[in-house]
Design a protein around this motif. Structure first.
Motif, short mmCIF file in Angstrom:
data_model
loop_
_atom_site.label_atom_id
_atom_site.label_comp_id
_atom_site.label_asym_id
_atom_site.label_seq_id
_atom_site.Cartn_x
_atom_site.Cartn_y
_atom_site.Cartn_z
N LEU A 601 0.84 -1.20 0.00
CA LEU A 601 0.00 0.00 0.00
C LEU A 601 0.87 1.24 0.00
N ALA A 602 0.35 2.31 -0.55
CA ALA A 602 1.08 3.57 -0.58
C ALA A 602 1.02 4.26 0.78
N SER A 603 2.01 5.08 1.07
CA SER A 603 1.96 5.90 2.27
C SER A 603 0.73 6.79 2.24
N GLY A 604 0.15 7.02 3.42
CA GLY A 604 -1.02 7.88 3.48
C GLY A 604 -1.91 7.54 4.64
N VAL A 605 -3.12 8.11 4.63
CA VAL A 605 -4.09 7.94 5.69
C VAL A 605 -5.09 6.85 5.31
N TYR A 606 -5.38 5.96 6.26
CA TYR A 606 -6.36 4.90 6.08
C TYR A 606 -7.31 4.91 7.28
N LEU A 607 -8.44 4.25 7.16
CA LEU A 607 -9.42 4.16 8.23
C LEU A 607 -9.65 2.69 8.56
N VAL A 608 -9.64 2.37 9.84
CA VAL A 608 -9.98 1.01 10.27
C VAL A 608 -11.30 1.11 11.03
N ARG A 609 -12.26 0.26 10.64
CA ARG A 609 -13.58 0.29 11.25
C ARG A 609 -13.89 -1.06 11.88
N GLN A 617 -16.66 1.31 16.00
CA GLN A 617 -15.59 2.26 16.28
C GLN A 617 -14.83 2.51 14.98
N LEU A 618 -14.33 3.72 14.80
CA LEU A 618 -13.59 4.10 13.61
C LEU A 618 -12.33 4.80 14.06
N GLN A 619 -11.18 4.43 13.48
CA GLN A 619 -9.91 5.05 13.85
C GLN A 619 -9.08 5.31 12.60
N LYS A 620 -8.34 6.38 12.66
CA LYS A 620 -7.48 6.79 11.55
C LYS A 620 -6.10 6.15 11.71
N LEU A 621 -5.54 5.66 10.60
CA LEU A 621 -4.19 5.09 10.56
C LEU A 621 -3.34 5.89 9.60
N VAL A 622 -2.06 5.99 9.92
CA VAL A 622 -1.11 6.66 9.04
C VAL A 622 0.01 5.68 8.69
N LEU A 623 0.08 5.30 7.42
CA LEU A 623 1.16 4.45 6.92
C LEU A 623 2.26 5.36 6.42
N LEU A 624 3.42 5.29 7.06
CA LEU A 624 4.52 6.21 6.78
C LEU A 624 5.73 5.40 6.37
#
Length: 625
Positions: A601-609, A617-624
């Motif tokens: 996956l590319a770097s960026g923001v993802y959401l895990v639900r 519940q919903l949370q933001k993930l940052v792949l760096l």
């Protein structure tokens, strides 16, 4: 802010610090002061909200004492703490509801709604004129033998009113948008109907400074045909000068509008996005001729609706509505704040485990907000009137480093201490993140991203941190920046300091290697930021925590269930596409964990639900990488 001792850096530091703070978009994220559930044992809701001069408010809506009783119009006056001072009911033997309210020059109110108790039809428009204490001065009904309804009323300079409504003709099987102008006593001066071969509904109207009115409607007759936005610009007598439609082949619904200083308009509603069954909030800016200048949408993976639009301090815009995508319950009341171009500043949810809806919001003189609607989560009714008071968060972030740290050509680390203080009157949660401004001016990071779920009023936290700088990082001057707020766009407190790396290696950009910022955690912090900030949140039926965050390439999602249920845990990209299904099956109560691998996956923001039964519940993930 840390005072740099080396005088050679003082001027540069002052310029850069001003730039960093100015670029931080210092919008004040609110925190909850109190939430009230008002009403009786059955159905109660507030559709209208007006501020009063003593810090309280006036609400209008509906009240039903018992399931066997009729629904009456409710007028409810509260004090500054949201407690009821008095209430008045208006109605007859059938259902009567208030949807619109406007102040009058004498300090009283005009209340607009629908009545099945009075008038000529099954439902007629009902206009009630009261004094400041709710005593009825006069009432009028408008309509024919079929259904008529209205949501919005404005008081005009001569004391009369302009009403946005609709009227149905059962013989034709369609409804028309209906614009009504009255005098100060509610007598009709003129009315105009606009429509075509299908249903058309009027929802909002405002007087235009150049004369005449702008009428905001939902049309099934014009545009692309499945319910488009429709604005009609009229002259002072209600005759059409021009009209515009906006929309897609999917559904759009009109709700509210504001005038702009250049003669243009802001339009608010909600609509379906391409390929998705749910709604997103939709905000559009037009010029004086109704041509679109820009449009923005706000929402997530569920149904999200915008109902009320207000201008607040600094020219920012406040949207009130409700969301399925964020928050604690099935639906939560929702506030969205954006800048003058529609860019998101912050968003905030109010609600519990049930269904909660926001319909109106008003900014208060002290920089806070009042939000009203209806709640199934709190109170004794089903639903009750929801009234929430929000205050601006007052977070302060300070960094302390020893002088101006200088690293050798081989890199190393920079040690510093971070303090976050809550100078406000109520507890607040926040995201805390760190980034690095590189010598070429670009921003790298976040190198750390954490969530602190609660910091008491007038309390502060200290944290020792270490920022790694890889050997391949270019030589030059760097700025380490720490921010507290709602990641990524809302900053309530920020600070920065300068450090340097000596020459000796050639590199550009960030260089290869680790830029992770590590060390001790704030007490009670979580591993990653919640997408929807819920200050002082109620206990959840499920809990989700993903750590590390940011991550590369793997992270662990840990979740806790209070009871056994079917669990679905998925990762989405920001376009709402599923990129991974981590869990899809029955799980027993307790703590579980699963690893998510972002390789490929590319770097960026993802959401895990996490969906467990009816809880989510919903949370933001940052792949760096």
């Amino acid at each position: 802010m840390h005072l740099v001792k080396a005088s050679v850096y003082l001027a540069l530091y002052a310029v850069m610090a001003a730039f960093l703070l100015a670029s931080a978009a210092m919008a004040q994220v609110p925190v909850s002061a109190w939430t009230q559930a008002l009403g009786g044992a059955c159905r109660d809701a507030a559709w209208c909200l007006e501020l009063t001069g003593d810090g309280g408010c006036l609400l209008a809506g509906e009240y039903q004492a018992a399931a066997t009783d009729c629904v009456d119009v409710l007028l409810l006056r509260t004090d500054a703490a949201g407690d009821s001072l008095w209430s008045v009911l208006y109605g007859g033997a059938a259902t009567d509801v208030a949807y619109g309210m406007a102040g009058t020059p004498d300090g009283g109110y005009a209340i607009l709604g629908q009545t099945a108790s009075y008038g000529a039809g099954s439902n007629d428009l009902w206009l009630l004129r009261t004094d400041s204490l709710g005593a009825l001065l006069w009432q009028r009904t408008y309509g024919g033998p079929d259904d008529d309804g209205a949501y919005h009323i404005c008081t005009l300079e001569d004391g009369g009113f302009i009403i946005a409504a609709w009227s149905r003709d059962d013989s034709l099987g369609t409804s028309d948008a209906w614009l009504i102008r009255t005098d100060a006593q509610g007598e009709v001066l003129w009315d105009r109907r606009f429509g075509g071969p299908a249903d058309d509904f009027g929802f909002s109207v405002l007087p235009v400074p150049a004369g005449g009115y702008l009428f905001f409607c939902t049309s099934h007759s014009f545009g692309q045909g499945n319910g488009d936005w429709w604005i009609i610009r009229t002259d002072a007598q209600g005759d059409s000068l021009w009209s515009r439609t906006y929309g897609t082949p999917h559904r759009e619904r009109a709700r509210d509008l504001l005038p702009c200083s250049d003669g243009g308009f802001l339009l608010l509603g909600y609509g379906q996005m391409e390929g998705r069954p749910d709604y997103d909030v939709w905000l559009m800016r037009t010029d004086a001729q109704g041509d679109s200048l820009w449009a923005r949408t706000y929402g997530g993976l569920g149904y999200d609706e915008g109902w009320c639009l207000q201008e607040i301090s600094g020219g920012r815009l406040l949207i009130a509505g409700w969301t399925q995508s964020f928050g604690a319950g099935l639906e939560d009341a929702w506030l969205v704040c954006c800048d003058t171009l529609g860019n998101l500043d912050w968003h905030y949810t109010v609600g519990g485990p049930g269904c909660d809806f926001g319909f109106k919001a008003r900014p208060t003189p002290d920089g806070g907000y009042l939000l009203t609607g209806m709640t199934h989560s709190f109170g004794s009714g089903d639903p009750d009137v929801l009234l929430a008071r929000l205050e601006p968060a007052n977070l302060r972030c300070q960094l302390q480093a020893a002088g101006v740290p200088t690293l050798p050509p081989g890199g190393g680390s920079v040690s510093f201490t971070a303090q976050v203080a809550n100078d406000g009157a109520v507890g607040a949660g926040f995201d805390f993140w760190v980034a690095v401004r590189l010598p070429d001016g670009s921003l790298y990071g976040p190198t750390m991203l954490r969530t602190m779920p609660g910091l008491a009023a007038q309390d502060s936290l200290f944290r020792p941190l270490v920022q790694a700088v890889p050997p391949a990082a270019p030589a030059g001057s760097y700025w380490l920046i720490a921010r507290a707020g709602d990641y990524p766009g809302t900053v309530c407190g920020a600070d920065s300091f300068l450090f340097t790396k000596e020459a000796g290696r050639t590199a550009s950009g960030a260089g290869e290697g680790s830029w992770v910022c590590t060390e001790d955690s704030f007490p009670g912090e979580l591993g990653g930021p919640s997408v929807s900030r819920r200050f002082m949140a109620m206990p959840e039926e499920v809990a989700l925590n993903v750590s590390p965050n940011p991550f590369n390439p793997q992270t662990v999602a840990r979740y806790e269930l209070r009871e056994a249920s079917h669990v679905r845990l998925r990762v989405y990209d920001t376009a709402g596409r599923v990129v991974a299904t981590l869990v899809d099956g029955w799980k027993v109560a307790g703590v579980h964990e699963v690893t998510f691998d972002g390789t490929g996956l590319a770097s960026g923001v993802y959401l895990v639900r996490l969906q467990a039964g009816e809880a989510s519940q919903l949370q933001k993930l940052v792949l760096l990488k």
